[in-house]
Scaffold this motif. Structure first.
Motif, short mmCIF file in Angstrom:
data_model
loop_
_atom_site.label_atom_id
_atom_site.label_comp_id
_atom_site.label_asym_id
_atom_site.label_seq_id
_atom_site.Cartn_x
_atom_site.Cartn_y
_atom_site.Cartn_z
N HIS A 1 -55.78 25.42 19.14
CA HIS A 1 -54.97 24.26 19.51
C HIS A 1 -54.87 24.15 21.03
N LEU A 2 -54.51 22.94 21.47
CA LEU A 2 -54.24 22.67 22.87
C LEU A 2 -52.73 22.44 23.03
N PRO A 3 -52.20 22.62 24.24
CA PRO A 3 -50.75 22.46 24.45
C PRO A 3 -50.18 21.13 23.96
N HIS A 4 -50.95 20.04 24.08
CA HIS A 4 -50.45 18.73 23.66
C HIS A 4 -50.45 18.54 22.14
N ASP A 5 -51.02 19.48 21.41
CA ASP A 5 -51.08 19.34 19.95
C ASP A 5 -49.69 19.36 19.32
N GLY A 6 -48.73 19.97 20.02
CA GLY A 6 -47.35 19.96 19.50
C GLY A 6 -46.81 18.55 19.43
N ARG A 7 -47.05 17.77 20.46
CA ARG A 7 -46.60 16.38 20.52
C ARG A 7 -47.28 15.55 19.44
N HIS A 8 -48.57 15.76 19.26
CA HIS A 8 -49.30 15.03 18.22
C HIS A 8 -48.80 15.41 16.83
N THR A 9 -48.46 16.69 16.67
CA THR A 9 -47.93 17.15 15.38
C THR A 9 -46.59 16.50 15.08
N PHE A 10 -45.74 16.40 16.11
CA PHE A 10 -44.45 15.73 15.93
C PHE A 10 -44.63 14.31 15.44
N ALA A 11 -45.52 13.57 16.07
CA ALA A 11 -45.75 12.17 15.69
C ALA A 11 -46.21 12.07 14.25
N SER A 12 -47.08 13.00 13.84
CA SER A 12 -47.59 12.99 12.47
C SER A 12 -46.49 13.36 11.47
N LEU A 13 -45.70 14.38 11.79
CA LEU A 13 -44.62 14.81 10.90
C LEU A 13 -43.57 13.71 10.75
N ALA A 14 -43.24 13.06 11.86
CA ALA A 14 -42.24 11.99 11.85
C ALA A 14 -42.72 10.83 11.00
N ASN A 15 -43.97 10.48 11.14
CA ASN A 15 -44.54 9.38 10.37
C ASN A 15 -44.56 9.71 8.88
N THR A 16 -44.96 10.93 8.55
CA THR A 16 -45.01 11.36 7.15
C THR A 16 -43.61 11.40 6.54
N ALA A 17 -42.62 11.78 7.34
CA ALA A 17 -41.23 11.89 6.84
C ALA A 17 -40.56 10.53 6.71
N GLY A 18 -41.21 9.48 7.21
CA GLY A 18 -40.64 8.15 7.09
C GLY A 18 -39.65 7.78 8.18
N VAL A 19 -39.73 8.49 9.32
CA VAL A 19 -38.85 8.15 10.44
C VAL A 19 -39.25 6.77 10.96
N ASN A 20 -38.28 5.91 11.21
CA ASN A 20 -38.62 4.54 11.62
C ASN A 20 -39.28 4.52 13.00
N ASP A 21 -40.12 3.52 13.20
CA ASP A 21 -40.94 3.42 14.41
C ASP A 21 -40.12 3.38 15.69
#
Length: 218
Positions: free
Chosen positions: A164-184
């Motif tokens: 992984h790269l350091p920015h992968d944490g941020r990308h993971t957050f975006a993916s988890l939030a989207n999957t969890a149904g967090v509003n845009d």
């Protein structure tokens, strides 16, 4: 064609060519903007970044006490911060009781934003929180540069057999939030993305609570 650089660099060169030809036409030096005929192709989707899997996240939680920087990776994953943003956080920016951090860099929308502290990493925030320190993440009383952090991050990933790269944490957050149904809107506010609705940038106690509820859906 002979520029051995990224698509983004080629795009910048093409933009400069466009501007130069516009000036040349205005001054009657040229009659046609030949830059408009230059083709640089479609921008390829970057495959550099990859999301942390559930198993990898669990592994990071398992080693938070044995690996000094494992907690920072988890904080990136559950806050959506850029590594540079995490490194710039001062102790005074961390509001422990209210469970949020004021931080952010890079863009107008990203600066001085409210970053809610997810329940999953709240104990890790408490672990690092020291009123005697200036920066939230520091080493021997000094702040850590991005290059220093990137080196420690790479060493950690190597020991944990992760790629992984350091920015992968941020990308993971975006993916988890989207999957969890967090509003845009909540995702935009938390990550510091620009919003066309200026009212979305106004924080109240209620909205901070809503952002906390949003991240705790992850």
């Amino acid at each position: 064609d002979n520029i051995d650089k990224s698509w983004q660099t080629k795009n910048h060169v093409q933009s400069l060519m466009h501007q130069l030809f516009d000036i040349a036409i205005e001054l009657d030096v040229a009659t046609k903007n030949y830059a408009s005929f230059v083709k640089i192709g479609e921008k390829q989707k970057s495959e550099k970044h990859s999301m942390f899997t559930k198993d990898e996240i669990s592994k990071l939680f398992d080693v938070v006490f044995s690996e000094p920087y494992a907690d920072t990776v988890l904080i990136l994953i559950y806050t959506g911060m850029r590594p540079s943003e995490l490194l710039s956080i001062r102790i005074s920016d961390v509001h422990i009781d209210e469970r949020y951090i004021i931080g952010g860099v890079k863009t107008k929308a990203g600066k001085n934003r409210v970053i809610p502290i997810n329940n999953k990493v709240y104990p890790l925030i408490l672990k690092r929180y020291d009123k005697n320190n200036v920066f939230f993440v520091q080493n021997n009383g000094h702040s850590i540069s991005y290059s220093q952090y990137a080196k420690r991050f790479a060493e950690l990933m190597s020991r944990l057999d992760m790629q992984h790269l350091p920015h992968d944490g941020r990308h993971t957050f975006a993916s988890l939030a989207n999957t969890a149904g967090v509003n845009d809107t909540a995702i935009k506010l938390i990550m510091g993305h620009a919003s066309s609705d200026l009212t979305e940038r106004v924080y109240t106690h209620k909205s901070i609570t809503e952002l906390l509820n949003a991240v705790n859906m992850i």
